[in-house]
Design an enzyme around this catalytic site. Structure first.
Site, PDB file in Angstrom:
ATOM      1  N   SER A 153       0.862  -1.179   0.000  1.00  0.00           N
ATOM      2  CA  SER A 153       0.000   0.000   0.000  1.00  0.00           C
ATOM      3  C   SER A 153       0.895   1.223   0.000  1.00  0.00           C
ATOM      4  O   SER A 153       2.062   1.163   0.404  1.00  0.00           O
ATOM      5  CB  SER A 153      -0.882  -0.004   1.254  1.00  0.00           C
ATOM      6  OG  SER A 153      -1.488   1.258   1.473  1.00  0.00           O
ATOM      7  N   TYR A 166      -1.210  -0.757  10.535  1.00  0.00           N
ATOM      8  CA  TYR A 166      -1.372  -0.949   9.088  1.00  0.00           C
ATOM      9  C   TYR A 166      -0.120  -0.472   8.342  1.00  0.00           C
ATOM     10  O   TYR A 166       0.405  -1.170   7.465  1.00  0.00           O
ATOM     11  CB  TYR A 166      -2.603  -0.188   8.605  1.00  0.00           C
ATOM     12  CG  TYR A 166      -2.972  -0.469   7.168  1.00  0.00           C
ATOM     13  CD1 TYR A 166      -3.617  -1.647   6.823  1.00  0.00           C
ATOM     14  CD2 TYR A 166      -2.679   0.441   6.156  1.00  0.00           C
ATOM     15  CE1 TYR A 166      -3.963  -1.919   5.502  1.00  0.00           C
ATOM     16  CE2 TYR A 166      -3.016   0.186   4.845  1.00  0.00           C
ATOM     17  CZ  TYR A 166      -3.660  -0.992   4.515  1.00  0.00           C
ATOM     18  OH  TYR A 166      -3.991  -1.254   3.207  1.00  0.00           O
ATOM     19  N   LYS A 170       2.460  -2.876   6.077  1.00  0.00           N
ATOM     20  CA  LYS A 170       2.679  -2.671   4.649  1.00  0.00           C
ATOM     21  C   LYS A 170       4.115  -2.249   4.341  1.00  0.00           C
ATOM     22  O   LYS A 170       4.654  -2.578   3.278  1.00  0.00           O
ATOM     23  CB  LYS A 170       1.687  -1.633   4.118  1.00  0.00           C
ATOM     24  CG  LYS A 170       0.234  -2.103   4.174  1.00  0.00           C
ATOM     25  CD  LYS A 170       0.015  -3.409   3.415  1.00  0.00           C
ATOM     26  CE  LYS A 170      -1.436  -3.821   3.356  1.00  0.00           C
ATOM     27  NZ  LYS A 170      -1.648  -5.065   2.568  1.00  0.00           N
TER      28      LYS A 170
END
Length: 285
Positions: A153, A166, A170
């Site tokens: 991401s 998160y 990533k």
């Protein structure tokens, strides 16, 4: 080896896609089938995986569903065994896509259980996939081009506040992909890491995200997000060209370049923008 157009990795492949029950994973599976590939669609939700398979077979493609929890190494090993049995040979393309959303709380307030859950799927999932499938791809016989796509991401380099788990997950996938590409250089196995910004999927609804952050993310997905189909096509085309990085949106490309050339300025600006947004009317805790 230089592959011709008919030998592109995404065409006529034997592909394994994790998280293929919805979103980008389902889009990858369907697009691969359009390109003549046979697809193993794995997902933690077997019914969702089967729906993707049904869509592919209804259109004349070949696919099968396999239940898999990518956070568990035994499950990923079983996925590889099931894929080899169904194909009758080793897979040629593996897409480590399964992922979840998490965020809305700063470091120190987000529960460690949410950290473990996020890292278990988003980071350990691709680690398990690369650990299990890389030796299989390396040892595969024949001239069929082989590859690995890891879905990261723009959060891997964006450092957005209140998204630490998160972001960290990533960022690990980005580093894993870069390291794997270096290790596999010259082997004929291509590696691509996908780093999109907002994509129109159900990740917000299925993740562990606070209500306020979910609302903001949903709005951005609707206003600026690309469709999962578009992202999957762009990524497969990038992989076919031998590209390591796929950033399908302009904002991701701009952010990536600013972060590379002015990292401290980039990070300070992100923080200032976040605090300014939080101070707007209606944003108070």
């Amino acid at each position: 080896m230089i592959f011709g157009r008919s030998q592109k990795r995404s065409r006529d492949a034997s592909a394994v896609v994790t998280g293929a029950g919805s979103g980008i994973g389902a889009a990858f599976a369907v697009e691969l089938a359009r390109r003549g590939s046979a697809v193993v669609c794995s997902d933690i939700d077997p019914d969702a995986a089967q729906r993707t398979v049904d869509a592919i077979t209804a259109a004349g493609g070949r696919a099968t569903a396999v239940h898999c929890d990518v956070s568990q190494i035994d499950a990923v090993t079983a996925l590889a065994e099931a894929a080899q049995t169904w194909f009758g040979h080793s897979p040629t393309l593996v897409i480590n896509n399964a992922g979840v959303g998490a965020g809305g709380q700063p470091v120190g307030e987000m529960a460690l259980d949410d950290w473990n859950w996020t890292l278990g799927i988003n980071l350990w999932g691709p680690i398990h996939g690369c650990h299990v499938f890389t030796p299989i791809l390396r040892d595969a016989a024949g001239d069929q081009p082989r590859g690995i796509i890891n879905v990261a991401s723009a959060a891997s380099f964006g450092a957005a506040p209140d998204m630490a788990a998160y972001n960290v997950s990533k960022a690990g996938v980005l580093s894993l992909s870069e390291t794997l590409a270096a290790e596999l250089s010259g082997t004929g196995i291509g590696v691509t890491v996908l780093c999109p910004t907002f994509v129109k999927t159900n990740i917000v609804e299925s993740g562990r995200i606070t209500a306020q952050s979910s609302e903001a993310a949903s709005l951005l997905m609707r206003w600026t997000g690309l469709t999962a189909d578009r992202v999957a096509r762009d990524c497969l085309d990038t992989h076919d060209r031998g590209g390591l990085y796929c950033m399908p949106q302009l904002d991701a490309k701009i952010g990536w370049n600013i972060k590379r050339f002015a990292p401290e300025t980039f990070t300070r600006t992100i923080g200032l923008a976040f605090r300014a947004s939080a101070a707007l009317p209606g944003k108070a805790d």
